[in-house]
Design an enzyme around this catalytic site. Structure first.
Site, PDB file in Angstrom:
ATOM      1  N   LYS A   1       0.825  -1.215   0.000  1.00  0.00           N
ATOM      2  CA  LYS A   1       0.000   0.000   0.000  1.00  0.00           C
ATOM      3  C   LYS A   1       0.852   1.254   0.000  1.00  0.00           C
ATOM      4  CE  LYS A   1      -2.292  -0.787   3.840  1.00  0.00           C
ATOM      5  NZ  LYS A   1      -1.684  -2.043   4.301  1.00  0.00           N
TER       6      LYS A   1
ATOM      7  N   ARG B   1      -0.724  -8.317  13.767  1.00  0.00           N
ATOM      8  CA  ARG B   1      -1.313  -7.358  12.827  1.00  0.00           C
ATOM      9  C   ARG B   1      -2.123  -8.062  11.748  1.00  0.00           C
ATOM     10  NH1 ARG B   1       3.819  -4.985  10.883  1.00  0.00           N
ATOM     11  NH2 ARG B   1       2.729  -3.334   9.783  1.00  0.00           N
TER      12      ARG B   1
ATOM     13  N   ARG C   1      11.441  -6.057   5.297  1.00  0.00           N
ATOM     14  CA  ARG C   1      11.242  -4.629   5.033  1.00  0.00           C
ATOM     15  C   ARG C   1      12.084  -3.754   5.960  1.00  0.00           C
ATOM     16  NH1 ARG C   1       5.260  -2.063   5.139  1.00  0.00           N
ATOM     17  NH2 ARG C   1       5.304  -2.551   7.362  1.00  0.00           N
TER      18      ARG C   1
ATOM     19  N   ARG D   1      11.155  -1.642  11.267  1.00  0.00           N
ATOM     20  CA  ARG D   1      10.080  -1.152  12.129  1.00  0.00           C
ATOM     21  C   ARG D   1       9.893  -2.127  13.277  1.00  0.00           C
ATOM     22  NH1 ARG D   1       5.062   0.353   8.216  1.00  0.00           N
ATOM     23  NH2 ARG D   1       3.976  -0.531  10.008  1.00  0.00           N
TER      24      ARG D   1
ATOM     25  N   ARG E   1      -9.726   1.293   9.406  1.00  0.00           N
ATOM     26  CA  ARG E   1      -9.239  -0.043   9.734  1.00  0.00           C
ATOM     27  C   ARG E   1     -10.286  -0.910  10.390  1.00  0.00           C
ATOM     28  NH1 ARG E   1      -3.508   0.851   9.540  1.00  0.00           N
ATOM     29  NH2 ARG E   1      -2.245  -0.805  10.325  1.00  0.00           N
TER      30      ARG E   1
END
Ligand code: AMP
Length: 219
Positions: free
Chosen positions: A17, A172, A129, A161, A92
């Site tokens: 995204k 998540r 990532r 992160r 969300r």
């Protein structure tokens, strides 16, 4: 406010995204509004908001609806969002979707894109990532050596992160399935939802999104 182009981008964490929104924002000349980026910047800058939400973000939990709603409402009053925005990471859950309708009023959402990828692929992508702490540029761990841990765009530190650690990733993804996935039906019922296959190469996904925008007269 009429004529505003509000596009919501849904998809699991790691679906791409952020990357696709950055490209789209440039092409459409509207801002990329990522609630995750806003919250991470607050954590990095140690603002009162950042200190309040730091633990929640690190654990992969959700910040409360009222607080995030306030951030979005405020963001929409800024000049650069007058022509529209690409919403990434918001809404969300059902309560946030209802609040967003209230915030936008008649000048509602023009399109909801769902970037579809398998949970296996996103878990793999998320653990590889790395992000720039300053500008949010996204890298893969294999790029880190080439850039010496320093962002090629702005010179900021490129790090993993906290919520891209395995435990937080699982949490998540579960939260996405439980709270966010039902929004697909919500927006489909309103005739706003278009699915895009997010498994392919970045450029192919961008091309598929552009085709949708053209079909809908948004590009
Ligand atoms: P993201 O970059 O969208 O994955 O967001 C990173 C983190 O910020 C999430 O795991 C949540 O802790 C928080 N967050 C971002 N957007 C929202 C939202 N709409 N509602 C609640 N928490 C959010």
């Amino acid at each position: 406010m009429s004529g505003r182009v509000i596009i919501v981008v849904l998809g699991k964490q790691g679906a791409g995204k952020g990357t696709q929104c950055k490209r789209l924002a440039q092409a459409l000349a509207i801002p990329h509004v990522s609630t995750g980026d806003i919250l991470r910047a607050a954590v990095r800058d140690k603002t009162p908001l950042g200190l309040e939400v730091e633990g929640i973000l690190a654990a992969g939990g959700l910040v409360n609806d009222e607080l995030v709603g306030r951030l979005v409402r405020e963001r929409f009053t800024e000049d650069d969002a007058l022509g529209g925005a690409l919403l990434d990471g918001y809404p969300r859950n059902a309560a946030q979707a209802a609040l967003l309708e209230e915030i936008l009023g008649d000048d509602g959402i023009k399109l909801v894109l769902s970037l579809d990828v398998s949970s296996e692929l996103v878990a793999e992508r998320l653990s590889a990532r790395r992000v720039c702490q300053e500008c949010g540029a996204i890298y893969r761990d294999s790029d880190i050596e080439a850039i010496s841990g320093t962002c090629a765009n702005c010179g900021g530190d490129v790090v993993q992160r906290a919520d891209d650690q395995p435990e937080a990733i699982l949490k998540r993804l579960a939260t996405y399935e439980r709270d966010t996935a039902p929004l697909l039906t919500f927006y489909d019922d309103r005739g706003l939802l278009v699915h895009v296959d997010g498994d392919g190469e970045l450029d192919d996904v961008t091309a598929a999104i552009n085709a949708v925008l053209s079909e809908r007269g948004l590009a």
